[in-house]
Design a protein around this motif. Sequence first.
Motif, PDB file in Angstrom:
ATOM      1  N   PHE A  61       0.856  -1.175   0.000  1.00 30.80           N
ATOM      2  CA  PHE A  61       0.000   0.000   0.000  1.00 30.80           C
ATOM      3  C   PHE A  61       0.897   1.232   0.000  1.00 30.80           C
ATOM      4  N   THR A  62       0.668   2.134  -0.961  1.00 27.68           N
ATOM      5  CA  THR A  62       1.432   3.371  -1.061  1.00 27.68           C
ATOM      6  C   THR A  62       0.499   4.545  -0.792  1.00 27.68           C
ATOM      7  N   ILE A  63       0.954   5.443   0.074  1.00 28.95           N
ATOM      8  CA  ILE A  63       0.147   6.617   0.398  1.00 28.95           C
ATOM      9  C   ILE A  63       1.045   7.845   0.463  1.00 28.95           C
ATOM     10  N   GLU A  64       0.605   8.938  -0.178  1.00 28.44           N
ATOM     11  CA  GLU A  64       1.348  10.196  -0.184  1.00 28.44           C
ATOM     12  C   GLU A  64       0.430  11.310   0.305  1.00 28.44           C
ATOM     13  N   ALA A  65       0.998  12.245   1.061  1.00 27.89           N
ATOM     14  CA  ALA A  65       0.225  13.374   1.585  1.00 27.89           C
ATOM     15  C   ALA A  65       1.168  14.507   1.939  1.00 27.89           C
ATOM     16  N   ASP A  66       0.580  15.661   2.211  1.00 28.85           N
ATOM     17  CA  ASP A  66       1.408  16.788   2.632  1.00 28.85           C
ATOM     18  C   ASP A  66       1.920  16.590   4.058  1.00 28.85           C
ATOM     19  N   ARG A  67       1.162  15.851   4.872  1.00 27.14           N
ATOM     20  CA  ARG A  67       1.558  15.570   6.244  1.00 27.14           C
ATOM     21  C   ARG A  67       0.789  14.355   6.730  1.00 27.14           C
ATOM     22  N   PHE A  68       1.254  13.752   7.815  1.00 29.44           N
ATOM     23  CA  PHE A  68       0.574  12.600   8.396  1.00 29.44           C
ATOM     24  C   PHE A  68       0.432  12.788   9.898  1.00 29.44           C
ATOM     25  N   LEU A  69      -0.608  12.190  10.463  1.00 27.51           N
ATOM     26  CA  LEU A  69      -0.838  12.214  11.900  1.00 27.51           C
ATOM     27  C   LEU A  69      -0.167  11.001  12.535  1.00 27.51           C
ATOM     28  N   ARG A  70       0.000  11.048  13.859  1.00 27.03           N
ATOM     29  CA  ARG A  70       0.591   9.920  14.577  1.00 27.03           C
ATOM     30  C   ARG A  70      -0.245   8.666  14.349  1.00 27.03           C
ATOM     31  N   ASN A  71       0.404   7.601  13.910  1.00 29.73           N
ATOM     32  CA  ASN A  71      -0.234   6.290  13.741  1.00 29.73           C
ATOM     33  C   ASN A  71      -1.223   6.232  12.587  1.00 29.73           C
ATOM     34  N   MET A  72      -1.274   7.290  11.772  1.00 30.72           N
ATOM     35  CA  MET A  72      -2.318   7.419  10.757  1.00 30.72           C
ATOM     36  C   MET A  72      -2.275   6.304   9.710  1.00 30.72           C
ATOM     37  N   VAL A  73      -1.113   6.016   9.164  1.00 33.37           N
ATOM     38  CA  VAL A  73      -1.037   5.030   8.080  1.00 33.37           C
ATOM     39  C   VAL A  73      -1.414   3.644   8.586  1.00 33.37           C
ATOM     40  N   ARG A  74      -0.927   3.287   9.749  1.00 35.09           N
ATOM     41  CA  ARG A  74      -1.220   1.955  10.296  1.00 35.09           C
ATOM     42  C   ARG A  74      -2.700   1.814  10.627  1.00 35.09           C
ATOM     43  N   ALA A  75      -3.335   2.895  11.062  1.00 39.62           N
ATOM     44  CA  ALA A  75      -4.778   2.855  11.336  1.00 39.62           C
ATOM     45  C   ALA A  75      -5.583   2.779  10.042  1.00 39.62           C
ATOM     46  N   ILE A  76      -5.138   3.499   9.006  1.00 39.91           N
ATOM     47  CA  ILE A  76      -5.814   3.429   7.703  1.00 39.91           C
ATOM     48  C   ILE A  76      -5.748   2.014   7.143  1.00 39.91           C
ATOM     49  N   VAL A  77      -4.560   1.417   7.159  1.00 40.76           N
ATOM     50  CA  VAL A  77      -4.410   0.059   6.632  1.00 40.76           C
ATOM     51  C   VAL A  77      -5.270  -0.915   7.432  1.00 40.76           C
ATOM     52  N   GLY A  78      -5.268  -0.776   8.760  1.00 45.99           N
ATOM     53  CA  GLY A  78      -6.076  -1.663   9.584  1.00 45.99           C
ATOM     54  C   GLY A  78      -7.558  -1.566   9.271  1.00 45.99           C
TER      55      GLY A  78
END
Length: 250
Positions: free
Chosen positions: A186-203
Amino acid sequence: MSKKRYFIQIAYDGSLYHGWQVQPNAVTVQELLDKAMSTFFRQPIETLGCGRTDAGVHATDFYAHFDIDELEESKVLHAVAGINAMLPYQIAAKKIIAVADDAHARFDATARAYKYYIHFQKDPFKLNRSWLLKDKLDVNLMNQAAQALLNFTDFSCFSKSNTQTFTNNCKITKAVFEELNDGLVFTIEADRFLRNMVRAIVGTMVLVGKKEIDIEGFIDIIDSKNRSKAGQSVPACGLYLVKVEYPYIR
């Protein structure tokens, strides 16, 4: 002599470390980098990183800034080799770049990208580097959910609680699952990320892939702005910071 600001670009396997940021009772990437640089330059060096990766998360592209007496160009190349000689094998310095005195590794970044790896069959060579998942997933549904992310900016539902951020708004520009011979990425790009955001999105998208929630349910979770409505935070081992962009670094 006046101080000059530099960026150092590094990569690291986070398996052995308790994240990037220095902590009092755990070994971190920043601690080892600062020690190696202080030893090499024979003066105290304190870096400030482009972000804060959690324990077990990896990075192929990570920047930190530091201030030191101005270096001759020939010494910059020598410094990279010297610092690498003092770092453990899991951490590698890639280059040192002279920047403006007010350049900031964290606040000047205009885009970031992460990859998350999933594999479906036991593989000793993926230990601590990818998430072993034995469930069957509908990748097409997961990609529909991924595309829905581009329509939102407030991702409070995917943020760790009690963080000191001034906003939970992010602009996601890319989110896609791709099938590999031995799993998914899974590839995700953004201007910024929140704490734990990518792992929560994938979950949460894994729940879509398992058909435990539908696309409307996924959208409802985002609208709720409630972390407890979203899925689990998937293991850190599959997550890689792969790109950090700055307007003055090409």
